[in-house]
Design a protein around this motif. Structure first.
Motif, PDB file in Angstrom:
ATOM      1  N   SER A  95      -5.946   2.188   1.937  1.00  0.00           N
ATOM      2  CA  SER A  95      -4.563   2.079   1.476  1.00  0.00           C
ATOM      3  C   SER A  95      -3.567   2.054   2.629  1.00  0.00           C
ATOM      4  N   ASN A 110      -7.354  -8.649  -1.572  1.00  0.00           N
ATOM      5  CA  ASN A 110      -6.412  -7.786  -0.847  1.00  0.00           C
ATOM      6  C   ASN A 110      -6.795  -6.333  -1.148  1.00  0.00           C
ATOM      7  N   GLU A 144      -5.013  -2.741   6.763  1.00  0.00           N
ATOM      8  CA  GLU A 144      -5.262  -4.124   6.346  1.00  0.00           C
ATOM      9  C   GLU A 144      -6.733  -4.422   6.593  1.00  0.00           C
ATOM     10  N   ASN A 171       1.339  -1.290   2.668  1.00  0.00           N
ATOM     11  CA  ASN A 171       0.715  -1.614   1.383  1.00  0.00           C
ATOM     12  C   ASN A 171       1.479  -0.988   0.218  1.00  0.00           C
ATOM     13  N   GLY A 187      -6.632  -3.587   0.731  1.00  0.00           N
ATOM     14  CA  GLY A 187      -5.690  -2.555   1.129  1.00  0.00           C
ATOM     15  C   GLY A 187      -4.596  -2.366   0.103  1.00  0.00           C
ATOM     16  N   LEU A 188      -4.015  -3.458  -0.388  1.00  0.00           N
ATOM     17  CA  LEU A 188      -2.984  -3.378  -1.418  1.00  0.00           C
ATOM     18  C   LEU A 188      -3.550  -2.804  -2.706  1.00  0.00           C
TER      19      LEU A 188
END
Length: 300
Positions: free
Chosen positions: A42, A266, A45, A62, A268-269
């Motif tokens: 979190s 994605n 990246e 994020n 991390g997001l």
């Protein structure tokens, strides 16, 4: 050497530790590593590399992207919280009502209890996976059953709305009741576990309390509110927490987080969204648990 026996409080504490020990061991050996890893994701990246993946620390970017840039997360999260606040009272009221009826003595009571729990089994993930794998074949679906039920049902909700309106009931409450009647199949499908929990609570109420109340001239209505409801109040708290978690576990937010990770790649997001979602659910549980626990009656 004098051996000191354990006190009752210590024995109860030991039993509690033994009760949660399987979950605690599973958490330590299976979930601690993914738990810590999701926190790292979190704040980073993630880029897929031939050797696995590479993490680049980006701080709170994020979380900022999820709240300010992503066009759907805030809306879906707000809709999920609103839907939870709308559905939980419906499910709890129906579960307690159904459990009270199923706790009374009548012919075919075991069959009636099994029928109320059957939608939970049919809607479970195991049944869905078995059907998708071709191991079992179910005729029809919940949607078809719901449509057939609506076609066969001759009840007009407007009759109920007019009757409540003539009784001076507020409009917002009438709309809530009519919505609950129209969604009765969905409510039954989500109430199986809660009904079982309430049944266990009702069966634990000493019958002598009802006998004394009947000798004192108490009506069934008075017995429910003075005996039944206070005695099952600890399980009301349990069912509230369970229903809130269950409603969030199968919400649009969960699906959106999954799509962000494995469709948009994605990670991390997605991890940041998952942690914000977890924080929101935890805050709701803390607030609800705090206020309800103050009204809970514990019988010793």
């Amino acid at each position: 050497m004098i051996k000191r026996s354990l006190t009752l409080t210590q024995k109860r504490a030991l039993l509690g530790i033994l009760f949660i020990l399987p979950w605690l061991l599973g958490f330590l050996f299976l979930f601690v590593s993914p738990f810590v890893q999701s926190i790292r994701f979190s704040f980073s990246e993630l880029q897929v590399a031939p050797s696995g993946y590479d993490l680049s620390f980006i701080g709170l970017d994020n979380y900022t992207n999820a709240l300010r840039i992503d066009p759907n997360f805030n809306r879906i999260l707000t809709e999920s919280v609103s839907e939870m606040a709308y559905n939980v009272p419906m499910i709890l009221f129906f579960s307690l009502f159904a459990a009270t009826l199923l706790n009374s003595k009548f012919k075919g009571r075991p069959l009636a209890r099994a029928i109320f729990f059957l939608p939970v089994i049919l809607a479970s993930g195991a049944i869905a996976e078995a059907q998708s794998a071709g191991l079992i074949q179910l005729t029809g679906s919940s949607q078809i059953a719901q449509e057939l039920g609506e076609q066969q049902n001759g009840f007009d909700p407007m009759i109920l709305a007019n009757m409540l309106g003539n009784g001076g009931i507020p409009i917002w409450f009438i709309e809530y009741i009519v919505t609950a009647v129209n969604r009765i199949y969905e409510i039954i499908r989500s109430s199986g576990v809660q009904i079982l929990i309430f049944l266990a609570a009702l069966q634990s109420v000493p019958s002598t309390m009802y006998e004394v109340a009947k000798m004192e001239g108490a009506t069934a209505y008075e017995s429910f509110w003075k005996i039944t409801f206070p005695m099952v109040s600890p399980l009301i708290l349990t069912n509230v927490i369970y229903t809130i978690i269950d409603s969030f576990a199968d919400s649009q937010v969960t699906q959106y987080i999954y799509e962000t990770a494995f469709t948009s790649q994605n990670f991390g997001l997605s991890a940041a969204m998952a942690w914000m979602y977890t924080i929101v659910v935890s805050l709701i549980l803390i607030v609800v648990g705090f206020f309800i626990s103050r009204r809970v009656f514990y019988y010793n």
